[in-house]
Design an enzyme around this catalytic site. Sequence first.
Site, PDB file in Angstrom:
ATOM      1  N   ASP A   1      27.052  15.062  51.562  1.00  0.00           N
ATOM      2  CA  ASP A   1      26.054  15.423  50.963  1.00  0.00           C
ATOM      3  C   ASP A   1      24.725  14.132  50.351  1.00  0.00           C
ATOM      4  OD1 ASP A   1      24.453  18.154  49.803  1.00  0.00           O
ATOM      5  OD2 ASP A   1      23.878  16.689  48.828  1.00  0.00           O
TER       6      ASP A   1
ATOM      7  N   VAL B   1      17.865  24.118  51.539  1.00  0.00           N
ATOM      8  CA  VAL B   1      17.588  24.052  52.997  1.00  0.00           C
ATOM      9  C   VAL B   1      17.963  25.004  54.079  1.00  0.00           C
ATOM     10  CG1 VAL B   1      17.697  22.059  55.618  1.00  0.00           C
ATOM     11  CG2 VAL B   1      18.362  21.353  52.881  1.00  0.00           C
TER      12      VAL B   1
ATOM     13  N   HIS C   1      24.120  25.828  57.274  1.00  0.00           N
ATOM     14  CA  HIS C   1      25.236  24.734  56.139  1.00  0.00           C
ATOM     15  C   HIS C   1      26.145  25.184  55.460  1.00  0.00           C
ATOM     16  CE1 HIS C   1      21.547  24.513  54.389  1.00  0.00           C
ATOM     17  NE2 HIS C   1      22.843  24.284  52.767  1.00  0.00           N
TER      18      HIS C   1
ATOM     19  N   HIS D   1      29.074  23.889  52.685  1.00  0.00           N
ATOM     20  CA  HIS D   1      29.533  22.968  51.439  1.00  0.00           C
ATOM     21  C   HIS D   1      30.612  22.813  51.959  1.00  0.00           C
ATOM     22  CE1 HIS D   1      25.831  21.767  49.544  1.00  0.00           C
ATOM     23  NE2 HIS D   1      25.474  22.716  50.372  1.00  0.00           N
TER      24      HIS D   1
HETATM   25  P1  AMP Z   1      21.428  24.324  49.944  1.00  0.00           P
HETATM   26  O1  AMP Z   1      20.783  24.489  48.173  1.00  0.00           O
HETATM   27  O2  AMP Z   1      22.562  25.101  50.414  1.00  0.00           O
HETATM   28  O3  AMP Z   1      20.376  24.408  50.913  1.00  0.00           O
HETATM   29  O4  AMP Z   1      21.605  22.666  50.240  1.00  0.00           O
HETATM   30  C1  AMP Z   1      21.456  21.838  50.776  1.00  0.00           C
HETATM   31  C2  AMP Z   1      21.936  20.009  50.432  1.00  0.00           C
HETATM   32  O5  AMP Z   1      21.539  19.286  51.478  1.00  0.00           O
HETATM   33  C3  AMP Z   1      21.840  20.064  49.164  1.00  0.00           C
HETATM   34  O6  AMP Z   1      23.272  19.992  48.800  1.00  0.00           O
HETATM   35  C4  AMP Z   1      20.604  18.448  49.149  1.00  0.00           C
HETATM   36  O7  AMP Z   1      21.827  17.660  48.364  1.00  0.00           O
HETATM   37  C5  AMP Z   1      21.494  18.025  51.066  1.00  0.00           C
HETATM   38  N1  AMP Z   1      20.537  17.373  51.483  1.00  0.00           N
HETATM   39  C6  AMP Z   1      18.847  17.307  51.174  1.00  0.00           C
HETATM   40  N2  AMP Z   1      18.756  15.904  52.106  1.00  0.00           N
HETATM   41  C7  AMP Z   1      19.793  15.574  52.696  1.00  0.00           C
HETATM   42  C8  AMP Z   1      19.968  14.649  53.224  1.00  0.00           C
HETATM   43  N3  AMP Z   1      18.889  13.106  53.917  1.00  0.00           N
HETATM   44  N4  AMP Z   1      21.529  14.130  53.821  1.00  0.00           N
HETATM   45  C9  AMP Z   1      22.258  14.812  53.087  1.00  0.00           C
HETATM   46  N5  AMP Z   1      22.179  15.669  52.264  1.00  0.00           N
HETATM   47  C10 AMP Z   1      21.404  16.195  51.863  1.00  0.00           C
END
Ligand code: AMP
Length: 120
Positions: free
Chosen positions: A33, A100, A104, A106
């Site tokens: 992340d 996003v 996914h 975490h």
């Molecule tokens: P969520 O809130 O569950 O949708 O988590 C999305 C996660 O994607 C967040 O923890 C962000 O920090 C992470 N994120 C966003 N863009 C990127 C990226 N380019 N590479 C890695 N992680 C990312």
Amino acid sequence: MAYDDSNIFAKILRGEIPCQKLYEDEFALAFPDIRPQAPVHVLVIPKGKYVSIADFGAKASPEELTGFWRAVSHVAKLVGVEESGYRLICNAGPDSRQEVPHFHAHILGGRALGHLLAPG
Ligand code: AMP
């Protein structure tokens, strides 16, 4: 909600945005992340186009479902938290603040994580 091909994880899967690949197979891709919330904070995403866990659960094939969840536990071992323990988080929808819109998981670990939910 329809899948939006312009989301950041779709761009990562197409190779338009780089990521540090920790693991990849036909079903899943794992990378750190970008804003880590723990010493180990890895994202595992399915290769298929699924907005959320509900979408994934409803539409993914048995092979995709099995392949994805096998990849999650494999990645947890790969990044060294299988023994010490880890937390899996799959945000879904507005109350969870899912940012996003590509499903996914975490993987969080590398320290004692405390209570399940942080305030705010
Ligand atoms: P969520 O809130 O569950 O949708 O988590 C999305 C996660 O994607 C967040 O923890 C962000 O920090 C992470 N994120 C966003 N863009 C990127 C990226 N380019 N590479 C890695 N992680 C990312």
